[in-house]
Design a protein around this motif. Sequence first.
Motif, short mmCIF file in Angstrom:
data_model
loop_
_atom_site.label_atom_id
_atom_site.label_comp_id
_atom_site.label_asym_id
_atom_site.label_seq_id
_atom_site.Cartn_x
_atom_site.Cartn_y
_atom_site.Cartn_z
N THR A 57 0.85 -1.19 0.00
CA THR A 57 0.00 0.00 0.00
C THR A 57 0.89 1.25 0.00
O THR A 57 0.68 2.17 -0.80
CB THR A 57 -0.94 -0.02 1.24
N LEU A 58 1.91 1.24 0.85
CA LEU A 58 2.84 2.38 0.89
C LEU A 58 3.66 2.46 -0.38
O LEU A 58 3.91 3.54 -0.92
CB LEU A 58 3.79 2.26 2.07
N SER A 59 4.09 1.29 -0.89
CA SER A 59 4.88 1.29 -2.13
C SER A 59 4.09 1.88 -3.27
O SER A 59 4.63 2.63 -4.08
CB SER A 59 5.28 -0.13 -2.54
N LEU A 60 2.81 1.53 -3.35
CA LEU A 60 2.02 2.04 -4.46
C LEU A 60 1.83 3.56 -4.34
O LEU A 60 1.89 4.27 -5.34
CB LEU A 60 0.66 1.33 -4.56
N LEU A 288 11.29 8.35 -2.33
CA LEU A 288 10.05 8.46 -1.56
C LEU A 288 9.86 7.28 -0.61
O LEU A 288 9.38 7.43 0.50
CB LEU A 288 8.85 8.54 -2.51
N ARG A 289 10.23 6.11 -1.11
CA ARG A 289 10.01 4.89 -0.33
C ARG A 289 10.80 4.91 0.96
O ARG A 289 10.45 4.25 1.93
CB ARG A 289 10.38 3.68 -1.20
N ASP A 290 11.89 5.68 0.97
CA ASP A 290 12.71 5.80 2.17
C ASP A 290 12.11 6.73 3.20
O ASP A 290 12.71 6.96 4.24
CB ASP A 290 14.11 6.33 1.80
N GLU A 291 10.98 7.32 2.90
CA GLU A 291 10.37 8.26 3.84
C GLU A 291 8.95 7.86 4.19
O GLU A 291 8.00 8.56 3.85
CB GLU A 291 10.34 9.65 3.22
N PRO A 292 8.79 6.73 4.89
CA PRO A 292 7.44 6.24 5.19
C PRO A 292 6.61 7.25 5.99
O PRO A 292 5.41 7.36 5.78
CB PRO A 292 7.66 4.95 5.97
#
Length: 326
Positions: A57-60, A288-292
């Motif tokens: 969900t976060l990845s998308l 972006l993925r590095d900044e949950p």
Amino acid sequence: MRIFSGIQPTGEKHLGNYIGAIRQYVASQEEAEPVICIVDLHSITVAYDPEDLRESTLSLAALLIASGLEPDRCTLFVQSHNPDHAQGAWLLSTVASFGELRRMVQFKDKSEQQEFISVGLFTYPVLQAADILLYQTDAVPVGEDQRQHVELTRDIAERFNSRYGETLVVPKVVTPKLGAKILDLQEPTKKMSTTGGTAQGTVQMLDEPDVIRKKIKSAVTDSGREVRRGEGKEGIENLISIMSVATGEEPEAIESRYEGAGYGDFKADVAEAVVELLAPIRARYRELRDEPAELHRLLAVGAEKARAASGPTLATMYERMGFARP
Ligand code: AMP
Ligand code: TRP
């Protein structure tokens, strides 16, 4: 003009998703503030892993932003963060018929792949109708495979309006002129798909450049030698569509540019065009993925905007249907 679309967080997103759907969401920011929903409630209708769902969900969300969705110019949110969807789906499940749902092609396809066929998989299109109708949507940008679901949504809206009085906007489906159905590179009669297609014939949006090159160079074509669209040339036609979207060049111009050239040169150029299209998306995705925490913050803002938009419609539906409300 209200634009709404949904995309499932499970399964890797591929070039077909980008060309058929995501690219349209991004372009629609020019005309309106689209509402884009990560439909996690739809993803649990088939076998899945809860830990993967959370991750994907976060990845998308990161992938959509990396592709050009700007949280200030759209409403990007997760379906389960707005409880109106589940409530709306229950109300609408009494306005859709068993017979209508039984005719849905996606249900037939997906249920064949499942050992356990959930009731949720069967009523999936009702939840999709709620997604769309709660936002008084005018236009739904999707790939060709979703046309039947949007048509059902129209029928449900019309039936609701005739039973309970004019309440819901009847939405239109919008598919791109080019690339509404990108085909599997290895089996160019089937659509590109993470679940139904071949792994080698599916270019994932986050594939490494060399993997993309390999998949495109080994694409199945035909025994001819002309870079043209037409009967029996589905493989080449698919590559022309892909190149056209990646470079912005018209298919006709591509055909004349490759007159007399071999398939090998053409495929190598298509591969480079796709690498150039996807490389910047992949780079932004990684950042972006590095900044949950930031992603969670953006999605919380999106969910709030979504609830504000859907709330009034849901309230009117309850009222028209005769529920006693304070
Ligand atoms: P999904 O990943 O199944 O939620 O699909 C997201 C969006 O991608 C939907 O609008 C689909 O219609 C679209 N889509 C899926 N596969 C393809 C394909 N092979 N070509 C074009 N669009 C596609
Ligand atoms: N069923 C769509 C798909 O598989 C996803 C979806 C859910 C959707 N709700 C939606 C698409 C609302 C458009 C509008 O791709």
